[in-house]
Design a protein around this motif. Structure first.
Motif, PDB file in Angstrom:
ATOM      1  N   HIS A 290       0.825  -1.211   0.000  1.00  0.00           N
ATOM      2  CA  HIS A 290       0.000   0.000   0.000  1.00  0.00           C
ATOM      3  C   HIS A 290       0.860   1.262   0.000  1.00  0.00           C
ATOM      4  O   HIS A 290       0.540   2.245  -0.686  1.00  0.00           O
TER       5      HIS A 290
ATOM      6  N   SER B 187       2.120   1.773  -3.437  1.00  0.00           N
ATOM      7  CA  SER B 187       1.066   2.332  -4.287  1.00  0.00           C
ATOM      8  C   SER B 187       0.930   3.837  -4.058  1.00  0.00           C
ATOM      9  O   SER B 187       0.802   4.619  -5.014  1.00  0.00           O
ATOM     10  N   MET B 188       0.972   4.245  -2.773  1.00  0.00           N
ATOM     11  CA  MET B 188       0.922   5.678  -2.464  1.00  0.00           C
ATOM     12  C   MET B 188       2.112   6.413  -3.062  1.00  0.00           C
ATOM     13  O   MET B 188       1.977   7.521  -3.591  1.00  0.00           O
ATOM     14  N   LYS B 189       3.275   5.791  -2.990  1.00  0.00           N
ATOM     15  CA  LYS B 189       4.488   6.421  -3.507  1.00  0.00           C
ATOM     16  C   LYS B 189       4.394   6.630  -5.018  1.00  0.00           C
ATOM     17  O   LYS B 189       4.740   7.702  -5.534  1.00  0.00           O
ATOM     18  N   LYS B 190       3.895   5.620  -5.740  1.00  0.00           N
ATOM     19  CA  LYS B 190       3.760   5.735  -7.195  1.00  0.00           C
ATOM     20  C   LYS B 190       2.705   6.777  -7.561  1.00  0.00           C
ATOM     21  O   LYS B 190       2.907   7.581  -8.482  1.00  0.00           O
ATOM     22  N   ALA B 191       1.561   6.752  -6.855  1.00  0.00           N
ATOM     23  CA  ALA B 191       0.504   7.728  -7.138  1.00  0.00           C
ATOM     24  C   ALA B 191       0.978   9.151  -6.830  1.00  0.00           C
ATOM     25  O   ALA B 191       0.687  10.095  -7.589  1.00  0.00           O
ATOM     26  N   THR B 192       1.712   9.300  -5.718  1.00  0.00           N
ATOM     27  CA  THR B 192       2.236  10.624  -5.360  1.00  0.00           C
ATOM     28  C   THR B 192       3.207  11.131  -6.412  1.00  0.00           C
ATOM     29  O   THR B 192       3.203  12.324  -6.757  1.00  0.00           O
ATOM     30  N   LYS B 193       4.018  10.237  -6.946  1.00  0.00           N
ATOM     31  CA  LYS B 193       4.961  10.629  -8.004  1.00  0.00           C
ATOM     32  C   LYS B 193       4.203  11.123  -9.233  1.00  0.00           C
ATOM     33  O   LYS B 193       4.600  12.123  -9.860  1.00  0.00           O
ATOM     34  N   ARG B 194       3.098  10.436  -9.577  1.00  0.00           N
ATOM     35  CA  ARG B 194       2.300  10.877 -10.728  1.00  0.00           C
ATOM     36  C   ARG B 194       1.657  12.242 -10.450  1.00  0.00           C
ATOM     37  O   ARG B 194       1.601  13.102 -11.337  1.00  0.00           O
ATOM     38  N   ILE B 195       1.155  12.444  -9.224  1.00  0.00           N
ATOM     39  CA  ILE B 195       0.560  13.742  -8.869  1.00  0.00           C
ATOM     40  C   ILE B 195       1.594  14.855  -8.983  1.00  0.00           C
ATOM     41  O   ILE B 195       1.320  15.938  -9.532  1.00  0.00           O
TER      42      ILE B 195
ATOM     43  N   ARG C  81       2.312  15.542 -12.637  1.00  0.00           N
ATOM     44  CA  ARG C  81       1.214  16.272 -13.276  1.00  0.00           C
ATOM     45  C   ARG C  81       1.187  17.733 -12.813  1.00  0.00           C
ATOM     46  O   ARG C  81       0.927  18.639 -13.613  1.00  0.00           O
TER      47      ARG C  81
END
Length: 508
Positions: free
Chosen positions: A302, A305-313, A316
């Motif tokens: 988890h 997953s947060m780390k990857k999503a944060t990188k995308r945010i 962007r």
């Protein structure tokens, strides 16, 4: 699974010839090394109580009774675990019993007074922590002044390590930190604060070096908060030694078998021995380790997953900032075009001027937002992943201790069965020799159980301590994130308010 100990743990259980006493997995040698531990007498008498004068039949009967008790406790644990799960019990509380050992009498047969007396005896028998090292008055340690050094074939960065009071300073490179952590892991077999991972490229960039300095600072701060790490010989040489540290790094790696640990673990953990002794041990350590491994692996997943999503945010937001600034540039070019052709400041030119200013400030705030997100979240999430990985690493030591205990239990069962066979075959010399070895095997088994119980208690203790640290760290992260986002929102609101007032003027 990593099994420490090499030949001392590798018993051949399938052979049918009479096992020689020295060939019974070195368990006898381990029991001879130290018989004075606080667990030795009480645990040995609770597990198997045969002596050289007891009969083989009695030994076999006691061993079988012990196996029946263990099976009954496993069944009871599964029932209680299911009930706890239905009641919504926390995952890390599953299969935990009151202070009770997995190989002791079942709960309904235990005398609470005797259990309490036994636990108090353990605590009072634990060795006291009395180190004469200068780390007794250790207050603070800092990492500063990174310095790039060039060798004949490569470059490396050294950091100034300063210990207080003193101060006392030494220079260490990243590989020295790796040696320190690896040596402490080998020596203590428990949860050790994580180090930042190695980096193959870009490790000499100024930004990376400053970031690495902060990470190494955090590692040492976490390390010195744990007394048995702070007072250990590897840390003393790392923080204070020059010649002794260089010699220690060149010396062969410490032994990783169970013999040394069986003898020394009470002394190694003297500073927390009494506190850890009050932690409850699960009925079924194998089941507990399996559940905890599943819990920690999911937690790590988890966080990743947060780390990857944060990188995308962040990406962007950074891209949005660049696009907004590009719009600002385009509006500015339109304004210059109007002035060039009309040779004056028209109403359109003034509107474009407001637009250029608003877009420029908007883009700058977006850029600051992406930087603050990266600063607040990225490193924190990476650290959380490393912390969970260190817990998974220490859980392997519990699994290894359980594996070692299972092998010792099987070795004792093989010896008792073989003794029964020798009795029936009328071989008194061989049977007497094997009979005399049983008490030593039982003592070694009790010692291994003591180590397994202690490492399990220590893991649970470290898990609770780590969760408190992680909770405080994440609380700070989310608080800082909220503060930054509020500042950015207020700044953007001011930008648009100013722009709206300018556009709403009579001239416009």
């Amino acid at each position: 699974r990593r099994v420490h100990g090499g030949s001392s743990d590798n018993l051949n259980m399938s052979r049918t010839i009479e096992p020689d006493i020295d060939d019974l997995c070195d368990l006898i040698d381990e029991s001879k090394l130290n018989k004075s531990g606080p667990f030795e007498e009480s645990r040995s008498s609770r597990i198997v109580t045969s002596s050289s004068s007891s009969s083989a039949h009695a030994s076999a009967e006691v061993t079988l009774n012990f196996a029946m008790h263990s099976a009954a406790m496993r069944t009871e644990t599964m029932d209680s675990t299911s009930a706890s799960a239905r009641a919504g019990t926390k995952l890390y509380d599953m299969s935990l019993s009151p202070t009770h050992d997995a190989m002791a009498s079942p709960p309904h047969l235990a005398d609470p007074a005797r259990v309490s007396q036994r636990e108090s005896t353990k605590a009072s028998s634990a060795p006291s922590h009395n180190s004469g090292s200068r780390s007794e008055h250790f207050h603070r340690i800092t990492v500063s002044d990174p310095e790039l050094k060039s060798g004949k074939l490569s470059q490396h960065v050294t950091y100034l390590i300063t210990s207080y009071p003193g101060p006392f300073s030494v220079r260490r490179r990243y590989n020295d930190f790796v040696w320190l952590r690896d040596t402490i892991c080998t020596l203590f077999r428990c949860t050790v604060p994580p180090l930042p991972p190695k980096k193959a490229t870009g490790r000499f960039d100024t930004t990376f070096i400053q970031k690495r300095q902060k990470e190494l600072q955090y590692f040492l701060e976490q390390l010195i908060q744990i007394p048995h790490f702070r007072t250990s010989e590897p840390f003393q040489r790392f923080a204070y030694g020059e010649e002794s540290f260089a010699a220690a790094k060149k010396a062969p790696a410490p032994r990783t078998d169970w013999k040394d640990f069986l003898v020394n673990y009470e002394t190694l953990f003297a500073s927390v021995y009494q506190e850890v002794a009050h932690v409850a041990v699960p009925y079924d350590v194998t089941l507990y380790a399996k559940k905890m491994k599943e819990y920690l692996e999911k937690t790590k997943s988890h966080y990743n997953s947060m780390k990857k999503a944060t990188k995308r945010i962040i990406n962007r937001t950074r891209d949005a900032a660049e696009d907004i600034l590009q719009c600002s540039t385009a509006i500015g070019n339109l304004q210059d075009l109007e002035r060039f052709h009309l040779m004056k400041n028209s109403a359109l030119s003034e509107v474009l001027s407001h637009g250029t200013n608003a877009y420029s400030k908007w883009g700058e705030e977006k850029k600051k937002e992406s930087e603050s997100l990266n600063e607040v979240l990225t490193d924190a999430l990476k650290r959380e992943v490393l912390e969970v990985s260190s817990l998974l690493e220490s859980l392997e030591f519990v699994e290894d201790a359980q594996s070692s205990l299972d092998k010792a239990t099987e070795a004792l069962k093989v010896a008792v069965d073989k003794l029964e066979t020798l009795k029936r075959s009328s071989k008194p010399d061989k049977s007497n020799k094997l009979q005399d070895s049983l008490p030593e095997l039982e003592s070694a088994l009790a010692k291994r159980q003591s180590v397994r119980d202690f490492l399990t208690r220590l893991f649970i203790y470290d898990l609770d301590r780590k969760n408190e640290i992680r909770a405080a760290a994440l609380r700070n992260v989310f608080t800082e994130l909220s503060t930054h986002q509020s500042i950015h929102a207020a700044a953007l609101s001011q930008v648009w308010t100013t722009s709206r007032h300018g556009l709403g003027s009579p001239h416009a």
